[in-house]
Enzyme design. Sequence first.
Site, short mmCIF file in Angstrom:
data_model
loop_
_atom_site.label_atom_id
_atom_site.label_comp_id
_atom_site.label_asym_id
_atom_site.label_seq_id
_atom_site.Cartn_x
_atom_site.Cartn_y
_atom_site.Cartn_z
N LYS A 61 0.84 -1.20 0.00
CA LYS A 61 0.00 0.00 0.00
C LYS A 61 0.88 1.26 0.00
O LYS A 61 0.59 2.23 -0.70
CB LYS A 61 -0.97 -0.04 1.19
N GLN A 105 -4.94 -2.03 9.26
CA GLN A 105 -4.83 -3.32 8.57
C GLN A 105 -5.46 -4.42 9.44
O GLN A 105 -5.19 -4.50 10.64
CB GLN A 105 -3.35 -3.62 8.27
N ASP A 128 -11.10 2.77 3.83
CA ASP A 128 -11.36 1.34 3.67
C ASP A 128 -12.86 1.05 3.67
O ASP A 128 -13.27 -0.07 3.36
CB ASP A 128 -10.73 0.57 4.84
N1 GUN Z 1 -7.22 -7.25 5.51
C1 GUN Z 1 -7.63 -7.96 4.43
N2 GUN Z 1 -8.20 -7.15 3.53
C2 GUN Z 1 -8.15 -5.92 4.02
C3 GUN Z 1 -8.57 -4.63 3.53
O1 GUN Z 1 -9.14 -4.49 2.46
N3 GUN Z 1 -8.31 -3.59 4.36
C4 GUN Z 1 -7.73 -3.74 5.57
N4 GUN Z 1 -7.56 -2.66 6.31
N5 GUN Z 1 -7.34 -4.89 6.05
C5 GUN Z 1 -7.54 -5.97 5.27
#
Ligand code: GUN
Length: 290
Positions: A61, A105, A128
């Site tokens: 990211k 995350q 998100d």
């Molecule tokens: N863990 C697995 N997929 C995601 C996501 O799309 N965002 C976040 N923050 N954590 C994740």
Amino acid sequence: MEPLPEVTDPRVIDGRKIAQDIEAEVKKGVEGFVKEHGIKPALATILVGEHPPSKLYVKLKHWACKRVGIASEDHKFPAQVRQEEIIDLIDTLNKRPEIHGILVQLPLPKHIDERTIMMRIAPEKDVDGFNPLNMGKMLIGREGFLPCTPKGIIRALEEFKIDPQGKEVVVVGHSNVVGKPAAIMLLNRNATVKVCHVYTKDLKSHTREADILIVATGVRGLIKADMVKEGAIVFDVGITWQDERVYGDVDFDDVLPKVKLISPVPGGVGPMTIAILMEHTLMAAKMQMS
Ligand code: GUN
């Protein structure tokens, strides 16, 4: 990571190509934003613990932020951190005007309440789409920040000019991150949606009816050819790490001869998820500056 072979089969959705196109658009948007406001859009990530896949996703990211010109901050806590410390950081980030997006995350360690954390992120910085306000807006069809992975699936369908209206969609997996939002977003687009999960009896009887099959269970190779309708569109959102490799929920080689389209693992929805996150961070920055 080893580079993936180029996608030449027209049935295979090239998530990297779609992601590159999205990122190119975002990069242009970011340049315009910087010219207008004299600052960069900025994303703050929060990673708790040492879960190797999560560490990798967060790194990816930040790399994406670099590619498109978004500033990013990397906040890390040890696995034993108290929930209050994470909440204090979120409160600080919520208040800092130069931070436009906040991402925690997942998964979080068991002693941390995920819902409490997601509720704490200011809805306008919730890139998100996991804050209950944004989830609730999605539920009533007022889509704002949407969870990035299912939004990537919608984007891929648009790319291939596939209108979900009237299609039979089966979602396997009912997580808050993928399954539930994917189902709602497709319902908002007038698909007939069925959600299956670990307690579903006779999974195959449902998946075989799907025009569009979305699988997000984390069970490697769960979906075989006899579970898929001829001419189906299959999105594999599963990720299982084994022997330093990732595997999807779909037995790709077995299923490929039957499908109209399929998203592979890796190189399918993963890169699109990250590109959508970039798009959301720019969107958040624009909204906060207007
Ligand atoms: N863990 C697995 N997929 C995601 C996501 O799309 N965002 C976040 N923050 N954590 C994740």
